[in-house]
Structure formats: C-alpha cells, structure tokens
Design a protein around this motif. Structure first.
Motif, PDB file in Angstrom:
ATOM      1  N   SER A 128      -5.333  -5.908  -6.413  1.00  0.00           N
ATOM      2  CA  SER A 128      -5.941  -4.622  -6.769  1.00  0.00           C
ATOM      3  C   SER A 128      -7.366  -4.517  -6.235  1.00  0.00           C
ATOM      4  O   SER A 128      -7.857  -3.406  -5.977  1.00  0.00           O
ATOM      5  N   VAL A 129      -8.037  -5.659  -6.050  1.00  0.00           N
ATOM      6  CA  VAL A 129      -9.407  -5.653  -5.524  1.00  0.00           C
ATOM      7  C   VAL A 129      -9.431  -5.159  -4.081  1.00  0.00           C
ATOM      8  O   VAL A 129     -10.452  -4.666  -3.598  1.00  0.00           O
ATOM      9  N   PHE A 184       3.757  -1.254  -1.277  1.00  0.00           N
ATOM     10  CA  PHE A 184       2.730  -1.874  -0.433  1.00  0.00           C
ATOM     11  C   PHE A 184       2.116  -3.073  -1.150  1.00  0.00           C
ATOM     12  O   PHE A 184       1.860  -4.112  -0.528  1.00  0.00           O
ATOM     13  N   THR A 185       1.872  -2.939  -2.458  1.00  0.00           N
ATOM     14  CA  THR A 185       1.318  -4.051  -3.236  1.00  0.00           C
ATOM     15  C   THR A 185       2.267  -5.238  -3.235  1.00  0.00           C
ATOM     16  O   THR A 185       1.840  -6.393  -3.094  1.00  0.00           O
ATOM     17  N   LEU A 186       3.566  -4.982  -3.393  1.00  0.00           N
ATOM     18  CA  LEU A 186       4.556  -6.056  -3.353  1.00  0.00           C
ATOM     19  C   LEU A 186       4.562  -6.739  -1.990  1.00  0.00           C
ATOM     20  O   LEU A 186       4.579  -7.981  -1.908  1.00  0.00           O
ATOM     21  N   SER A 187       4.532  -5.947  -0.930  1.00  0.00           N
ATOM     22  CA  SER A 187       4.528  -6.516   0.426  1.00  0.00           C
ATOM     23  C   SER A 187       3.272  -7.335   0.673  1.00  0.00           C
ATOM     24  O   SER A 187       3.326  -8.440   1.233  1.00  0.00           O
ATOM     25  N   LEU A 188       2.143  -6.794   0.244  1.00  0.00           N
ATOM     26  CA  LEU A 188       0.860  -7.482   0.404  1.00  0.00           C
ATOM     27  C   LEU A 188       0.869  -8.812  -0.348  1.00  0.00           C
ATOM     28  O   LEU A 188       0.428  -9.846   0.174  1.00  0.00           O
ATOM     29  N   ILE A 208     -11.689  -2.015  -0.056  1.00  0.00           N
ATOM     30  CA  ILE A 208     -11.828  -1.816   1.393  1.00  0.00           C
ATOM     31  C   ILE A 208     -10.806  -0.783   1.894  1.00  0.00           C
ATOM     32  O   ILE A 208     -10.470  -0.746   3.065  1.00  0.00           O
ATOM     33  N   SER A 209     -10.290  -0.002   0.943  1.00  0.00           N
ATOM     34  CA  SER A 209      -9.347   1.093   1.243  1.00  0.00           C
ATOM     35  C   SER A 209      -7.993   0.616   1.739  1.00  0.00           C
ATOM     36  O   SER A 209      -7.313   1.335   2.482  1.00  0.00           O
ATOM     37  N   ALA A 210      -7.591  -0.597   1.357  1.00  0.00           N
ATOM     38  CA  ALA A 210      -6.214  -1.020   1.631  1.00  0.00           C
ATOM     39  C   ALA A 210      -5.286  -0.162   0.787  1.00  0.00           C
ATOM     40  O   ALA A 210      -5.564   0.113  -0.381  1.00  0.00           O
ATOM     41  N   SER A 211      -4.173   0.254   1.366  1.00  0.00           N
ATOM     42  CA  SER A 211      -3.318   1.258   0.724  1.00  0.00           C
ATOM     43  C   SER A 211      -2.404   0.668  -0.349  1.00  0.00           C
ATOM     44  O   SER A 211      -1.192   0.828  -0.311  1.00  0.00           O
ATOM     45  N   GLU A 212      -3.011  -0.042  -1.319  1.00  0.00           N
ATOM     46  CA  GLU A 212      -2.192  -0.585  -2.397  1.00  0.00           C
ATOM     47  C   GLU A 212      -2.286   0.329  -3.620  1.00  0.00           C
ATOM     48  O   GLU A 212      -2.882   1.397  -3.566  1.00  0.00           O
TER      49      GLU A 212
END
Length: 221
Positions: free
Chosen positions: A162-163, A22-26, A167-171
């Motif tokens: 990472s910040v 998810f972090t990579l996609s974001l 807001i509860s983003a699923s990273e």
C-alpha cells in the motif's frame, strides 16, 4: 452528520477491482523475488569467504533498519540523479523484493542454523556436493521448519505494498485516494478498501498454504 453513501464506491468498482488485481500481482512478484534474494543471501552467508558474507550482512542491516518509504523514495527519486529512471511499477517490485528479501534472509538463516550438524555430515558421507547438501539436506528441511514465519512475513509484505501508492503505483490504495479526493467520501472509501485488503490477505494466505502443502508434503521421520 452526513448520511453514508456507498454508491460512489460502487460506481467506481472497476477501478478498485483493477487495484486489487494489481496489488495481488505486485505482491506475488515481490514475494517471488524476495524468496530468491533470501535463499541466495543465505547461500552467500554460508560461504567461507568474507567477500561474500560481509556485503550480505551490510545489506540486511541497512534494509532492516531503514523505513520502507525511504527505500522506495530512494529508488524512485534519488536514482534518476545517477541516470537510472524506473517506472512506478518496476520501482515498487524492486523495493518490495529488496525489503522482503532482507527479512527472508534472516528467517531462512534461522531455519538453516537449526539443521543438526550430523545431518550435513551424513550428506557429505554419501558423497553429495556442497551444492547438493545445501539444497537437499539443509535448505528444504529448513524451509519446511520456518515456512509459517516466512508466510507471515510475506503477508506483511503484501500489506506493505500500500505504501507504493506514494509513487503513484497503480495499486489499491492509489485508486482509493483518487476516489476519495474526487468524492470526499473518506469513510465509505477506506471502509471498503479495508475489507478488500482483508480479502487480499486471505487470498494470499490460502495460496501460500496450498503451495506449502504441495512443496512440503512428506513425513517428518
């Protein structure tokens, strides 16, 4: 002193793996839109009309001189008062794009201004339109010059994602916080995600380097 126990991390490795993906996609989405904002912003800055130049200047100054955390909180918590409600994922992508775009504008502008005036005049002498001159004579050589700096900024943008856990983003950091709060194994959890962020950074640097070699693979002279 408590003994280290990484089993709590291994047991929930699927969550961390999802967080990595998810972090990579974001990050990729943020980088893509940040680059679009950067190129569009520089194009507007080169306009002869102040009505286009001044808003870009204000945008850059506001974004570069306010914390990313404040920006993402504004989008997520303040916009609903205006009737605009965004999901955590959409908010994260917009915030990363806006933040990265402001810095990209300044980096690309520096590259564009380094192009010799004679090169632009040569394009005009060949009968190229202003759009063609900007795209082929100015932008591409400028991007080649500033690509390393742009890459570094995009890696920083990836780590800034990472910040978005605020807001509860699923990273990745969001899942790490969930695991830590459930197991109280802070060292094991954050030691692991430190390694995972190093892996993410390496993967992003590799992808950006491959993209740069393919895009700018032509002689200097």
């Amino acid at each position: 002193m408590n003994k280290l126990d990484f089993s709590v991390v291994f047991e929930r490795a699927d969550e961390l793996l999802y967080g990595v993906m998810f972090t990579l996609s974001l990050s990729i989405a943020g980088i893509f839109f940040a680059l679009l904002i950067g190129i569009s912003g520089v194009a507007l800055q080169r306009s002869r009309r102040k009505v286009f130049r001044i808003p870009v200047r204000i945008f850059v100054e506001v974004i570069r001189n306010t914390p990313f955390l404040v920006q993402i909180f504004f989008l997520f918590f303040a916009l609903p008062y205006l009737g605009v409600r965004l999901s955590p994922t959409v908010t994260a992508i917009i915030a990363l794009s806006i933040n990265g775009g402001a810095y990209a504008i300044e980096i690309i502008r520096g590259g564009v201004e380094s192009i010799p005036r004679g090169q632009v005049e040569a394009g005009a002498a060949l009968g190229l339109s202003r759009a063609q001159i900007f795209r082929d004579v100015v932008l591409v050589p400028a991007l080649r010059t500033i690509y390393p700096a742009l890459t570094s900024q995009f890696i920083l943008l990836t780590l800034t994602s990472s910040v978005c856990s605020s807001i509860s983003a699923s990273e990745l950091t969001h899942f790490a916080q969930r695991i830590e709060s459930a197991t109280f194994r802070s060292f094991e959890v954050y030691f692991t995600i430190t390694g995972l962020y190093l892996l993410i950074s390496w993967m992003m640097m590799t992808m950006l380097a491959m993209f740069g070699r393919r895009l700018f693979n032509y002689p200097n002279q």
